[in-house]
Design a protein around this motif. Sequence first.
Motif, mmCIF file in Angstrom:
data_model
loop_
_atom_site.group_PDB
_atom_site.id
_atom_site.type_symbol
_atom_site.label_atom_id
_atom_site.label_comp_id
_atom_site.label_asym_id
_atom_site.label_seq_id
_atom_site.Cartn_x
_atom_site.Cartn_y
_atom_site.Cartn_z
ATOM 1 N N THR A 363 0.675 -1.241 0.066
ATOM 2 C CA THR A 363 0.131 0.018 0.027
ATOM 3 C C THR A 363 0.910 1.447 0.036
ATOM 4 N N THR A 364 0.555 2.345 -0.682
ATOM 5 C CA THR A 364 1.092 3.671 -0.657
ATOM 6 C C THR A 364 0.180 4.841 -0.424
ATOM 7 N N GLU A 365 0.628 5.960 -0.705
ATOM 8 C CA GLU A 365 0.084 7.421 -0.685
ATOM 9 C C GLU A 365 0.279 8.145 -1.905
ATOM 10 N N ILE A 366 -0.830 8.773 -1.925
ATOM 11 C CA ILE A 366 -0.818 9.907 -3.060
ATOM 12 C C ILE A 366 -0.647 11.270 -2.300
ATOM 13 N N TRP A 367 0.188 12.134 -2.789
ATOM 14 C CA TRP A 367 0.441 13.451 -1.970
ATOM 15 C C TRP A 367 -0.775 14.408 -2.389
ATOM 16 N N GLY A 368 -1.056 15.222 -1.262
ATOM 17 C CA GLY A 368 -2.360 16.070 -1.505
ATOM 18 C C GLY A 368 -3.047 15.970 -0.319
ATOM 19 N N SER A 369 -4.078 16.966 -0.317
ATOM 20 C CA SER A 369 -5.031 17.283 0.502
ATOM 21 C C SER A 369 -5.992 15.893 1.005
ATOM 22 N N ARG A 370 -5.964 15.029 0.023
ATOM 23 C CA ARG A 370 -6.940 13.865 0.015
ATOM 24 C C ARG A 370 -6.103 12.676 0.229
ATOM 25 N N LYS A 371 -4.887 12.664 0.710
ATOM 26 C CA LYS A 371 -4.048 11.400 0.907
ATOM 27 C C LYS A 371 -4.592 10.555 2.024
ATOM 28 N N GLN A 372 -4.584 9.408 1.849
ATOM 29 C CA GLN A 372 -5.184 8.305 2.679
ATOM 30 C C GLN A 372 -3.935 7.471 3.150
ATOM 31 N N SER A 373 -3.456 7.253 4.591
ATOM 32 C CA SER A 373 -2.785 6.519 5.197
ATOM 33 C C SER A 373 -2.220 5.295 4.588
ATOM 34 N N ALA A 374 -1.075 5.038 4.207
ATOM 35 C CA ALA A 374 -0.583 3.632 3.718
ATOM 36 C C ALA A 374 -0.780 2.706 4.895
ATOM 37 N N LYS A 375 -0.506 3.114 5.914
ATOM 38 C CA LYS A 375 -0.606 2.135 7.210
ATOM 39 C C LYS A 375 -2.022 1.593 7.184
ATOM 40 N N GLU A 376 -2.845 2.649 7.498
ATOM 41 C CA GLU A 376 -4.217 2.298 7.422
ATOM 42 C C GLU A 376 -4.941 1.414 6.620
ATOM 43 N N LEU A 377 -4.456 1.790 5.061
ATOM 44 C CA LEU A 377 -4.928 0.808 3.924
ATOM 45 C C LEU A 377 -4.349 -0.651 4.503
ATOM 46 N N ALA A 378 -3.262 -0.824 4.677
ATOM 47 C CA ALA A 378 -2.533 -2.022 5.058
ATOM 48 C C ALA A 378 -3.066 -2.787 5.859
ATOM 49 N N GLU A 379 -3.686 -1.972 7.056
ATOM 50 C CA GLU A 379 -4.354 -2.776 8.108
ATOM 51 C C GLU A 379 -5.732 -3.227 7.666
ATOM 52 N N LEU A 380 -6.280 -2.560 6.750
ATOM 53 C CA LEU A 380 -7.429 -3.096 6.202
ATOM 54 C C LEU A 380 -7.230 -4.309 5.411
ATOM 55 N N PHE A 381 -6.062 -4.434 4.657
ATOM 56 C CA PHE A 381 -5.937 -5.581 3.730
ATOM 57 C C PHE A 381 -5.689 -6.775 4.843
ATOM 58 N N ARG A 382 -5.021 -6.576 5.844
ATOM 59 C CA ARG A 382 -4.633 -7.564 6.992
ATOM 60 C C ARG A 382 -6.117 -8.212 7.472
ATOM 61 N N ALA A 383 -6.823 -7.141 7.764
ATOM 62 C CA ALA A 383 -8.125 -7.521 8.215
ATOM 63 C C ALA A 383 -9.077 -8.294 7.476
ATOM 64 N N ASN A 384 -8.802 -8.272 6.315
ATOM 65 C CA ASN A 384 -9.628 -8.764 5.340
ATOM 66 C C ASN A 384 -8.829 -10.296 4.811
ATOM 67 N N GLY A 385 -7.931 -10.532 5.318
ATOM 68 C CA GLY A 385 -7.331 -11.867 5.086
ATOM 69 C C GLY A 385 -6.072 -11.921 4.619
ATOM 70 N N CYS A 386 -5.569 -10.767 4.070
ATOM 71 C CA CYS A 386 -4.168 -10.749 3.454
ATOM 72 C C CYS A 386 -2.895 -11.001 4.443
ATOM 73 N N THR A 387 -2.140 -11.703 4.148
ATOM 74 C CA THR A 387 -0.994 -11.886 5.007
ATOM 75 C C THR A 387 0.221 -11.141 4.798
ATOM 76 N N ASP A 388 0.940 -11.149 3.561
ATOM 77 C CA ASP A 388 1.979 -10.447 3.157
ATOM 78 C C ASP A 388 1.486 -9.085 2.736
ATOM 79 N N VAL A 389 1.527 -8.069 3.706
ATOM 80 C CA VAL A 389 1.384 -6.757 3.421
ATOM 81 C C VAL A 389 2.090 -5.810 4.028
ATOM 82 N N GLN A 390 2.608 -4.688 3.058
ATOM 83 C CA GLN A 390 3.678 -3.802 3.496
ATOM 84 C C GLN A 390 3.096 -2.338 3.159
ATOM 85 N N ALA A 391 3.516 -1.596 3.800
ATOM 86 C CA ALA A 391 3.014 -0.149 3.844
ATOM 87 C C ALA A 391 4.177 0.843 3.411
ATOM 88 N N GLU A 392 4.211 1.444 2.230
ATOM 89 C CA GLU A 392 5.445 2.112 1.955
ATOM 90 C C GLU A 392 4.757 3.488 1.330
#
Length: 433
Positions: A363-392
Amino acid sequence: MFTYEEAVAYIEEIPKFTTKNKLAHTRKCLDRLGSPDENRKIIHVAGTNGKGSVCAFLSSMLEEGGYRCGLFTSPHLVKINERFQINEVMVSDQGFLEAFLKVKNLADELVAEGDYHPTYFEFLFLMGMLIFDQENVDYLILETGLGGKLDATNSILHPLACVITSISLDHVEYLGDTVEKIAGEKAGIIKKGVPVIFDGNSEEAARVLRNRAEELRCPWYEMKGENQKILDYTPAGIRFSSKSEVYGDTELFVPFIARYQMMNAALALETMGALQESHGLKKEALMQGIAHTRWQGRMETVLPGVIVDGAHNEDGIARFVETVQYFQKEYPITLLFTTVSDKDFTDMIQKICKGLNFAHVVTTEIWGSRKQSAKELAELFRANGCTDVQAEPEVEQAFEKAYALKGDGLMFAVGSLYLVGEIKDYIRRRKHD
């Protein structure tokens, strides 16, 4: 006097000092610029998903037939000039600057008169109409920005045809919270007596479009997925048969791996059928045009085994999942994902994870005011069953990480056209280094 770079910077600042204008304002601006849309053969395209691809198919067919075709589309992925193309070549910096100065002078006059400054999209649309008029294109393909009825492009008066692609829930805060309401907004581009070609796969949307076409006494052509049949499906593209009201059963090839491109190609072909008296091209030229179509950011292969897709809403994600499901049977899949904060990314991730299995997720982030945290996105993937997830957070590092993990499999980047743009720009710069 402005330089090209200063002109781009000015345009990017526009949202900070303007408000949404009425179509009458845009029409007045066009008239004061000399009515560059008059006597221009214009095909107007609206829809939730697929409108950019339909525009690309139309442009490619007309170019194949020997016509000079202008294309106005959005958003741009790397450079703002991409929004103004003639036979797949974007306008030069000098051509961009000349159109900018004319619209800027008009904007200054309007503000001095106590009137409104053109909006960001309106400003670019006015520039586009000047560019295409200056270049004297034979045909002009106009893609709406948002919606249809109130979109700046709807200030044109006499289109040759109105095309409406797949309609689903998106931008509900602006267009309505039901498919029927959104279809009503898209149907706003329909003009009296002008042929209407539309995607009829959603009965709720189709009913609205049919009713509006009949109300305005427009000939209409409804296309459905049941009329397309896959003949061959490979990483190079899809060969399929399509039933056309004008051309009958036709075998087509689209150089894309997404199945939804069959419907987009069929809509474009039917549009050319409805306009046969205008262009006079043979079916064979149209078929070649479809086969040679290029379109950025929609299941586009940017490196061997690396595919980028700008899907960012419910329908787009569903189609992304459908495509990747086919290829995950043979290849391990690495996903690079991001989105913007005002999208329902929780639902997006749930749908992606429910339909697909990933070897790796970055997971990653797009610069700007609408940026969404890569870490939060990674946690959602883990919560939905993905095991090898990295935030960058940095896109370039995230791309390199995902590319290294890909190995002999396939890598898909999805979630935002802005992500696609950053990846394509990075690949371009990496090649030149």
